[in-house]
Every structure is written in structure tokens, then in C-alpha cells.
Write an enzyme that holds these catalytic residues in place. Structure first.
Site, PDB file in Angstrom:
ATOM      1  N   ASP A   1      58.065  10.990  21.084  1.00  0.00           N
ATOM      2  CA  ASP A   1      58.110  10.868  19.767  1.00  0.00           C
ATOM      3  C   ASP A   1      59.489  11.319  19.322  1.00  0.00           C
ATOM      4  O   ASP A   1      60.173  12.074  19.683  1.00  0.00           O
ATOM      5  CB  ASP A   1      57.433  11.487  18.534  1.00  0.00           C
TER       6      ASP A   1
ATOM      7  N   ASP B   1      61.019  12.370  15.587  1.00  0.00           N
ATOM      8  CA  ASP B   1      61.230  13.101  14.048  1.00  0.00           C
ATOM      9  C   ASP B   1      59.853  14.493  15.045  1.00  0.00           C
ATOM     10  O   ASP B   1      58.546  14.121  14.670  1.00  0.00           O
ATOM     11  CB  ASP B   1      60.838  12.374  13.006  1.00  0.00           C
TER      12      ASP B   1
ATOM     13  N   ASP C   1      54.415  14.433  17.386  1.00  0.00           N
ATOM     14  CA  ASP C   1      53.875  15.873  16.330  1.00  0.00           C
ATOM     15  C   ASP C   1      52.840  15.446  15.564  1.00  0.00           C
ATOM     16  O   ASP C   1      52.197  16.730  14.858  1.00  0.00           O
ATOM     17  CB  ASP C   1      54.825  16.732  16.110  1.00  0.00           C
TER      18      ASP C   1
END
Length: 218
Positions: free
Chosen positions: A9, A11, A171
Site C-alpha cells: 500500500d 499512504d 496499514d
């Protein structure tokens, strides 16, 4: 655990982009006459793409039925052209993890719900053009995460024959559920926007407190 391919991922995982998202989102709200939202709210709203972020921001600001969504999204995207690299920086340990993976000849990719047209610019703040074998941001080509279609497409592009040899690092619940839906391994990035509890609740295969924690599993 046999990790031969990795999908990151962006961000909250590779790069700390929170200031760029807050700058863009609150500038949009200001143009619409709304009060700014907090850092905590942004961290909660991020993860499902720009339009969903905009929807949640205007709902939180008072447009409960999101009637201004299309107008707000247009403003947001115009502002994001300017602010998408604002105060963007890598998380401590990310460059070390990337280097360790490259030393082991693990092909790397990025799958993000960030608009595809900005993804390359944001990555270029930190990484060389050849760091990632494949980069895919949100577009009309594929459904956004947690749909597994894009993850499967990237795995194929990387040359993976066994999906269980692919790990997805992210996250948020969107990342862990993408990995589960794709039948890949999942690693939760507890240093990101959401913290460890959401990752535990979504039953990530590995919980990482810092990026370099993954090296022992390679």
C-alpha cells in the site's frame, strides 16, 4: 512462510502522506464554507479512495446526505494536483526494508486507492523509477480495494505462480481484506494511519510494529 513477491500500500505504509491529504481536504472544505477536520478524523477516513474520503469529510462537516459530493470531489482533485506531494516523506525503516527485499531479488509492486494519476508523482518523492516493477492506483480499470481483482492482476504481472508466495503490506482494513480476498499473505503496518488494533481485528498474518520487522520473515 515463503515470500517471493511483495505488494505495498502507499499512504500510511510506504510514505507518510497525512499532511498532503489534510492540506487538500481542509482546503476543499474551506472553499465550500466548512470548518476544517482534525488529523484524527482524516486518519479514520483514509483508505478507500479519494472520493470516499471527500464524502466522509463533507458528511462530518455537516452535509449529512453528501449532496455536494460531485462538486466537492472536483474541487478536491484540482487542489490535490497542487498538494499531493506536500510534506510527503518515507516512514523510518522503509528504505531499509526495500533494500533488503531488493537484495533478495523480491519483485515489488504498489497497489493503492490513491488516484492513479497522482500515485507516480508521490512515489517519485522518495523512490527511483525502477524500485517497483508495477504500480497501480485507483482508476476505472479495476474496482478499488478490498476487491482482489487488481491484486491478482499485479501478482500475474510480477510473475507469481503461487499466490501464497505473495505478501501484501498495508496499514488498514482495506489492505488486509484485499490480501484475504486474494488468498495472499498479509502484513499489517502498525506504524500507519490506523494503528495495530484494526489490523489485529482484521486478522493480518503478520503484525509489524516497524518496517524492518518484516526482514526476519524474508
Amino acid at each position: 512462510m515463503n515470500i517471493k513477491y511483495a505488494i505495498f500500500d502507499l499512504d500510511g505504509t510506504l510514505l507518510d502522506t497525512i499532511e498532503s491529504l489534510i492540506k487538500t481536504g481542509n482546503s476543499m472544505l474551506k472553499e465550500l464554507g466548512y470548518e476544517p477536520r482534525s488529523n484524527k478524523e482524516f486518519r479514520k477516513f483514509i483508505g478507500y479512495g479519494a472520493k470516499e474520503l471527500v464524502r466522509q469529510l463533507i458528511v462530518a462537516a455537516g452535509d449529512e446526505e453528501a449532496k455536494q459530493l460531485e462538486e466537492a470531489y472536483k474541487i478536491y482533485m484540482q487542489l490535490f494536483e497542487e498538494y499531493c506531494v506536500y510534506k510527503v516523506e518515507p516512514y523510518p525503516g522503509i528504505l531499509e526494508l526495500i533494500a533488503a527485499m531488493q537484495e533478495r531479488n523480491i519483485p515489488l509492486a504498489v497497489l493503492t486507492n490513491k488516484p492513479h494519476q497522482m500515485t507516480g508523482r508521490v512515489l517519485a518523492t522518495t523512490f527511483s523509477e525502477d524500485t517497483f516493477a508495477y504500480v497501480l492506483g485507483q482508476s476505472t480499470r479495476f474496482p478499488r480495494k478490498p476487491d482482489p481483482t487488481a491484486a491478482h492482476y499485479i501478482a500475474e504481472k510480477l510473475g507469481a505462480k503461487n499466490i501464497q508466495e505473495v505478501i501484501m503490506i498495508g496499514d488498514s482494513d482495506a489492505d488486509i481484506q484485499t490480501a484475504k480476498n486474494a488468498k495472499m499473505l498479509s502484513a499489517g503496518a502498525a506504524w500507519g494511519f490506523r494503528g495495530s488494533q484494526e489490523l489485529i481485528d482484521n486478522e493480518c498474518d503478520i503484525l509489524l510494529e516497524k518496517p524492518t520487522d518484516l526482514i526476519q520473515h524474508l
